[in-house]
Design an enzyme around this catalytic site. Sequence first.
Site, PDB file in Angstrom:
ATOM      1  N   HIS A 185      45.878  37.297  29.770  1.00  0.00           N
ATOM      2  CA  HIS A 185      46.763  36.706  30.697  1.00  0.00           C
ATOM      3  C   HIS A 185      46.867  35.469  29.199  1.00  0.00           C
ATOM      4  CE1 HIS A 185      45.355  37.753  34.595  1.00  0.00           C
ATOM      5  NE2 HIS A 185      46.316  37.605  34.755  1.00  0.00           N
ATOM      6  N   ASP A 211      43.979  33.157  29.873  1.00  0.00           N
ATOM      7  CA  ASP A 211      42.729  33.471  29.341  1.00  0.00           C
ATOM      8  C   ASP A 211      42.460  32.954  28.599  1.00  0.00           C
ATOM      9  OD1 ASP A 211      43.320  34.534  32.371  1.00  0.00           O
ATOM     10  OD2 ASP A 211      43.238  36.381  30.914  1.00  0.00           O
ATOM     11  N   GLU A 218      47.335  48.822  41.645  1.00  0.00           N
ATOM     12  CA  GLU A 218      45.563  48.498  41.798  1.00  0.00           C
ATOM     13  C   GLU A 218      45.418  49.203  42.789  1.00  0.00           C
ATOM     14  OE1 GLU A 218      44.755  44.852  40.330  1.00  0.00           O
ATOM     15  OE2 GLU A 218      43.259  43.971  41.951  1.00  0.00           O
ATOM     16  N   ASP A 228      44.699  49.611  36.886  1.00  0.00           N
ATOM     17  CA  ASP A 228      44.200  48.567  37.518  1.00  0.00           C
ATOM     18  C   ASP A 228      42.674  49.342  38.728  1.00  0.00           C
ATOM     19  OD1 ASP A 228      45.199  46.792  35.649  1.00  0.00           O
ATOM     20  OD2 ASP A 228      45.345  44.782  36.923  1.00  0.00           O
ATOM     21  N   ASP A 249      41.481  40.878  48.216  1.00  0.00           N
ATOM     22  CA  ASP A 249      41.230  41.354  47.446  1.00  0.00           C
ATOM     23  C   ASP A 249      39.598  41.084  46.983  1.00  0.00           C
ATOM     24  OD1 ASP A 249      42.127  42.548  44.917  1.00  0.00           O
ATOM     25  OD2 ASP A 249      43.711  41.319  43.992  1.00  0.00           O
ATOM     26  N   ASP A 296      40.371  45.994  36.387  1.00  0.00           N
ATOM     27  CA  ASP A 296      40.382  44.182  37.140  1.00  0.00           C
ATOM     28  C   ASP A 296      39.640  44.023  38.316  1.00  0.00           C
ATOM     29  OD1 ASP A 296      41.610  42.158  37.839  1.00  0.00           O
ATOM     30  OD2 ASP A 296      43.451  42.660  38.060  1.00  0.00           O
TER      31      ASP A 296
HETATM   32  C1  XUL Z   1      45.152  40.012  41.061  1.00  0.00           C
HETATM   33  C2  XUL Z   1      45.665  40.265  39.652  1.00  0.00           C
HETATM   34  C3  XUL Z   1      45.922  40.088  38.861  1.00  0.00           C
HETATM   35  C4  XUL Z   1      46.842  41.406  37.666  1.00  0.00           C
HETATM   36  C5  XUL Z   1      47.256  40.168  36.439  1.00  0.00           C
HETATM   37  O1  XUL Z   1      45.480  40.049  42.146  1.00  0.00           O
HETATM   38  O2  XUL Z   1      45.599  41.598  39.870  1.00  0.00           O
HETATM   39  O3  XUL Z   1      44.697  40.259  37.756  1.00  0.00           O
HETATM   40  O4  XUL Z   1      46.110  42.459  37.520  1.00  0.00           O
HETATM   41  O5  XUL Z   1      48.102  39.336  36.800  1.00  0.00           O
HETATM   42 CO    CO Z   2      45.420  43.519  38.874  1.00  0.00          CO
END
Ligand code: XUL
Ligand code: CO
Length: 438
Positions: free
Chosen positions: A100, A103, A267, A295, A306, A337
């Site tokens: 990001h 970051d 994800e 992810d 999460d 991630d």
């Molecule tokens: C949050 C998440 C984020 C995204 C990118 O749950 O997964 O880190 O991957 O913004």
């Molecule tokens: Co993510």
Amino acid sequence: MAVFNIPAVKYEGAKSSNEFAFKFYDAERVILGKTMSDWLPFAMAWWHNLGAAGTDMFGAGTADKSFGADASDALAHAKAKADAGFEFMQKLGIKYFCFHDADLITERADLAEQNAALDAIADYICEKIEQTGIKALWGTANLFSNPRFMNGAGSANSPDVFARAAANVKKSIDLTIRFDGRGFVFWGGREGYETLWNTDMKFEQENIAALMKLAVQYARGKGFSGDFYIEPKPKEPMKHQYDFDAATAIGFLRQYGLDKDFKMNIEANHATLAGHTFRHELRVSAINGMLGSIDANIGDTLLGWDTDEFPYDVYDAAQAMYEVINAGGLTGGFNFDAKNRRPSNTYEDMFRGFILGMDTFALGLIKATAIIEDGRIGEFVKSRYSGYNGGIGAKIRSSAVTLEDLNDYALSQGEPPAPESGKQEWIESIINQIMFGG
Ligand code: XUL
Ligand code: CO
């Protein structure tokens, strides 16, 4: 000077007891015509690996992520993170990172100052990219941490906040292009609602689509040919997030004419929060031609949030890789991630997390390949639908019948033949045989 007192991590095979060696991830091993590293373009998440210090709702961080720099000197700290990150990726043979904007260097409130700070660290990162060949898998704008985005970004009720979100997206696209990124992600962490009483859902969704359209127009104008991704997640931080799951996000993209430019970034832990399996979300994306990137993490069935754990479940990874192989691979990659658990607070633990995750997906690839090569399950699935190969079935598939035709057919045939077993238990025992039969 090296940050990590660990040599480059090599493949040593399943019998190795070296904790800093791969047991299954053998980058050059060819599987189904491609090397493992081509099947598994792994990426490091800048935020978790170089940023997350183990803070949780109940306590301060446990890990030191200053990497030897004075953390109050923003540029020095940002550079130390970049040094650590590139050394870490090189030692693990990882070719990509995800980031990001926020970051990369401590955020400033003033946009011009923020952009200048980002340019300074981006120059440094570009030198590292040049030296190592490691580049961005994808970039994204953090449109959720800063309080200004508390009512959303694209979905904000204020056009001034919308404009600021757009500016941050523009800068993040510029950075992604500079870092040779394959993709650009929208994760709608604040794009949702806490209560419908104060929310115009249609208005908000139209505005989110407008922001995405502007991003596509801008990036294409700059020559960016990569994919845009939506990363679905049903909730957290919001009570309800609009990109609930892959099916919802795909419907949204089609409604607003964004489906040619966007794919899914799936994800694993977001899938389970939506009440789906990871594999389900991959399948939905794949059958819609929108499986882009992953992810890679895992949640915890006992917890409702999460947890972003490093993936360790080979059964789960094998199912995921079965979907990925059948889809012909990813145009994106596998971004961890994932973060170390709070008590795993050493630099060595950063390596342990990635070795675990990379070996888990390598095993997933090996086992999924074995399931495909075994052929019994694939054949069985084909045979289940074989009634459609000819006769009335073929006519249904080619839309060569009317409802009246089918009525006549049903009248003439009498009761359809008894349905055949779906053989789930047989299939599951084949999976166990392949997973654990040596
Ligand atoms: C949050 C998440 C984020 C995204 C990118 O749950 O997964 O880190 O991957 O913004
Ligand atoms: Co993510």
